[in-house]
Design a protein around this motif. Sequence first.
Motif, PDB file in Angstrom:
ATOM      1  N   GLU A  78     -28.433  29.469  15.308  1.00 53.63           N
ATOM      2  CA  GLU A  78     -27.248  28.872  15.885  1.00 53.63           C
ATOM      3  C   GLU A  78     -26.270  29.975  16.263  1.00 53.63           C
ATOM      4  O   GLU A  78     -26.066  30.920  15.500  1.00 53.63           O
ATOM      5  N   VAL A  79     -25.684  29.843  17.422  1.00 52.36           N
ATOM      6  CA  VAL A  79     -24.650  30.772  17.862  1.00 52.36           C
ATOM      7  C   VAL A  79     -23.434  29.925  18.207  1.00 52.36           C
ATOM      8  O   VAL A  79     -23.511  28.992  19.003  1.00 52.36           O
ATOM      9  N   GLN A  80     -22.307  30.211  17.570  1.00 50.58           N
ATOM     10  CA  GLN A  80     -21.086  29.462  17.822  1.00 50.58           C
ATOM     11  C   GLN A  80     -20.193  30.243  18.763  1.00 50.58           C
ATOM     12  O   GLN A  80     -20.056  31.451  18.651  1.00 50.58           O
ATOM     13  N   VAL A  81     -19.613  29.527  19.695  1.00 49.19           N
ATOM     14  CA  VAL A  81     -18.694  30.139  20.663  1.00 49.19           C
ATOM     15  C   VAL A  81     -17.276  29.715  20.304  1.00 49.19           C
ATOM     16  O   VAL A  81     -17.000  28.534  20.098  1.00 49.19           O
TER      17      VAL A  81
ATOM     18  N   TYR B 192     -25.349  38.895  16.818  1.00 49.46           N
ATOM     19  CA  TYR B 192     -26.320  38.353  17.770  1.00 49.46           C
ATOM     20  C   TYR B 192     -25.614  37.321  18.635  1.00 49.46           C
ATOM     21  O   TYR B 192     -24.947  36.432  18.139  1.00 49.46           O
ATOM     22  N   ARG B 193     -25.770  37.452  19.948  1.00 49.21           N
ATOM     23  CA  ARG B 193     -25.062  36.582  20.890  1.00 49.21           C
ATOM     24  C   ARG B 193     -25.910  35.410  21.367  1.00 49.21           C
ATOM     25  O   ARG B 193     -25.382  34.482  21.962  1.00 49.21           O
ATOM     26  N   THR B 194     -27.219  35.457  21.143  1.00 51.23           N
ATOM     27  CA  THR B 194     -28.096  34.343  21.509  1.00 51.23           C
ATOM     28  C   THR B 194     -29.052  34.064  20.358  1.00 51.23           C
ATOM     29  O   THR B 194     -29.330  34.936  19.528  1.00 51.23           O
ATOM     30  N   THR B 195     -29.577  32.850  20.311  1.00 52.30           N
ATOM     31  CA  THR B 195     -30.530  32.504  19.268  1.00 52.30           C
ATOM     32  C   THR B 195     -31.839  33.256  19.500  1.00 52.30           C
ATOM     33  O   THR B 195     -32.094  33.760  20.593  1.00 52.30           O
TER      34      THR B 195
ATOM     35  N   ASP C  75     -32.773  42.593  19.854  1.00 50.01           N
ATOM     36  CA  ASP C  75     -32.239  41.902  21.033  1.00 50.01           C
ATOM     37  C   ASP C  75     -31.905  42.871  22.165  1.00 50.01           C
ATOM     38  O   ASP C  75     -31.187  42.526  23.089  1.00 50.01           O
ATOM     39  N   GLY C  76     -32.420  44.088  22.072  1.00 46.78           N
ATOM     40  CA  GLY C  76     -32.170  45.081  23.112  1.00 46.78           C
ATOM     41  C   GLY C  76     -31.014  46.011  22.802  1.00 46.78           C
ATOM     42  O   GLY C  76     -30.751  46.943  23.552  1.00 46.78           O
ATOM     43  N   SER C  77     -30.320  45.782  21.728  1.00 48.72           N
ATOM     44  CA  SER C  77     -29.199  46.654  21.379  1.00 48.72           C
ATOM     45  C   SER C  77     -29.554  47.474  20.144  1.00 48.72           C
ATOM     46  O   SER C  77     -30.525  47.196  19.446  1.00 48.72           O
ATOM     47  N   SER C  78     -28.754  48.507  19.886  1.00 53.74           N
ATOM     48  CA  SER C  78     -28.926  49.305  18.685  1.00 53.74           C
ATOM     49  C   SER C  78     -27.560  49.558  18.066  1.00 53.74           C
ATOM     50  O   SER C  78     -26.536  49.485  18.738  1.00 53.74           O
ATOM     51  N   VAL C  79     -27.552  49.845  16.794  1.00 53.21           N
ATOM     52  CA  VAL C  79     -26.327  50.124  16.052  1.00 53.21           C
ATOM     53  C   VAL C  79     -26.537  51.434  15.309  1.00 53.21           C
ATOM     54  O   VAL C  79     -27.565  51.615  14.659  1.00 53.21           O
TER      55      VAL C  79
END
Length: 87
Positions: free
Chosen positions: A81-84, A32-35, A3-7
């Motif tokens: 699914e991403v829950q807010v 993950y912040r988006t599906t 998703d464009g990030s790294s850890v």
Amino acid sequence: MGDGSSVTCTGPGTPYTAGRGMSPSPDCGHLYRTTSAGQPGGVYKGTATSTWSVDWAVTGGGRTGQLTEVRQSPFTVSVGEVQVVGQ
């Protein structure tokens, strides 16, 4: 992570146990912040890389050295699914 990030984790992490349920990792994880629905194939594609450095010595022989091993494994993950949660 796809998703464009790294850890980057600097230790072995905490082993998962069923008692942890869905709680986040206490020392190394990713959220993950988006599906992944808008991604090609509906999945995020990433690569997990492990780097091992080993220092060695021959007892009584006076010889030493270092061995570094790098392993990479591609992965895909589907995030449906991403829950807010508001505060």
